[in-house]
Motif scaffolding. Structure first.
Motif, mmCIF file in Angstrom:
data_model
loop_
_atom_site.group_PDB
_atom_site.id
_atom_site.type_symbol
_atom_site.label_atom_id
_atom_site.label_comp_id
_atom_site.label_asym_id
_atom_site.label_seq_id
_atom_site.Cartn_x
_atom_site.Cartn_y
_atom_site.Cartn_z
ATOM 1 N N ASN A 19 39.624 31.352 37.810
ATOM 2 C CA ASN A 19 38.850 32.422 37.169
ATOM 3 C C ASN A 19 37.417 31.974 36.903
ATOM 4 O OD1 ASN A 19 41.260 33.773 37.182
ATOM 5 N ND2 ASN A 19 41.652 33.507 35.005
ATOM 6 N N TYR A 21 33.502 32.521 38.392
ATOM 7 C CA TYR A 21 32.769 33.493 39.198
ATOM 8 C C TYR A 21 31.290 33.120 39.265
ATOM 9 C CZ TYR A 21 36.978 36.043 37.891
ATOM 10 O OH TYR A 21 38.281 36.405 37.674
ATOM 11 N N GLU A 26 29.153 43.957 39.676
ATOM 12 C CA GLU A 26 29.793 44.811 38.677
ATOM 13 C C GLU A 26 31.198 45.237 39.096
ATOM 14 O OE1 GLU A 26 28.598 46.007 35.663
ATOM 15 O OE2 GLU A 26 26.870 44.683 35.838
ATOM 16 N N SER A 27 31.448 45.319 40.387
ATOM 17 C CA SER A 27 32.738 45.817 40.883
ATOM 18 C C SER A 27 33.876 44.806 40.720
ATOM 19 C CB SER A 27 32.612 46.202 42.352
ATOM 20 O OG SER A 27 32.245 45.087 43.128
ATOM 21 N N VAL A 28 33.573 43.544 40.442
ATOM 22 C CA VAL A 28 34.603 42.514 40.306
ATOM 23 C C VAL A 28 35.222 42.606 38.913
ATOM 24 C CG1 VAL A 28 35.030 40.029 40.191
ATOM 25 C CG2 VAL A 28 33.538 40.956 41.954
ATOM 26 N N LYS A 29 36.553 42.696 38.859
ATOM 27 C CA LYS A 29 37.262 42.715 37.585
ATOM 28 C C LYS A 29 37.567 41.275 37.187
ATOM 29 C CE LYS A 29 40.973 44.914 35.086
ATOM 30 N NZ LYS A 29 40.268 44.840 33.837
ATOM 31 N N LEU A 30 36.999 40.848 36.071
ATOM 32 C CA LEU A 30 37.173 39.471 35.609
ATOM 33 C C LEU A 30 38.545 39.290 34.978
ATOM 34 C CD1 LEU A 30 33.698 38.917 33.910
ATOM 35 C CD2 LEU A 30 34.347 38.426 36.262
ATOM 36 N N LYS A 31 39.127 38.122 35.171
ATOM 37 C CA LYS A 31 40.379 37.744 34.524
ATOM 38 C C LYS A 31 40.046 36.689 33.478
ATOM 39 C CE LYS A 31 43.037 38.609 38.683
ATOM 40 N NZ LYS A 31 43.809 38.015 39.763
ATOM 41 N N TYR A 32 40.555 36.859 32.269
ATOM 42 C CA TYR A 32 40.174 35.999 31.148
ATOM 43 C C TYR A 32 41.258 34.995 30.819
ATOM 44 C CZ TYR A 32 36.804 39.747 30.750
ATOM 45 O OH TYR A 32 35.829 40.653 31.026
ATOM 46 N N CYS A 34 37.577 33.066 31.428
ATOM 47 C CA CYS A 34 36.866 32.818 32.673
ATOM 48 C C CYS A 34 35.521 32.148 32.418
ATOM 49 C CB CYS A 34 36.674 34.112 33.454
ATOM 50 S SG CYS A 34 35.518 35.266 32.726
ATOM 51 N N ASN A 91 32.007 43.460 23.860
ATOM 52 C CA ASN A 91 33.253 44.118 24.275
ATOM 53 C C ASN A 91 34.492 43.397 23.746
ATOM 54 O OD1 ASN A 91 31.789 46.044 25.719
ATOM 55 N ND2 ASN A 91 31.772 44.770 27.556
#
Length: 102
Positions: A19, A21, A26-32, A34, A91
């Motif tokens: 995880n 990056y 913006e289109s990449v969904k981050l996994k936490y 990370c 967020n």
């Protein structure tokens, strides 16, 4: 100058997952949790009117739900040319920003 891909692998090893990056769109969904990092500048040193040495400066942001997470401390311990910049919440996620010369 060290390779960015080598830096990426070292950050993955410190985090214990993939995880990590580099300048994600913006289109990449981050996994936490990370690590998100980006090139922030190049520090150049001159000698005898020519370039002597250059080193990349990266902004490294550790994003975690845990406000007491220690990932940033492991990064600080691993890289001698790394310093803590600031901490903030966005967020409902905790962000710890570091400056890393690599």
């Amino acid at each position: 100058m060290a390779s960015r891909l080598k830096l990426h692998e070292e950050l993955c090893e410190i985090l214990g997952s993939r995880n990590v990056y580099f300048q994600p769109p913006e289109s990449v969904k981050l996994k936490y949790p990370c690590i998100v990092y980006s090139l922030d500048g190049v520090n150049k040193q001159n000698a005898n009117d020519s370039l002597y040495k250059s080193i990349n400066q990266y902004q490294v942001i550790v994003i975690d739900v845990d406000p007491d997470g220690t990932i940033h401390m492991r990064i600080l311990e691993h890289f001698p040319m790394c310093s803590f910049d600031r901490e903030y919440t966005s967020n409902n996620m905790n962000h710890k920003s570091l400056k890393l010369y690599y």
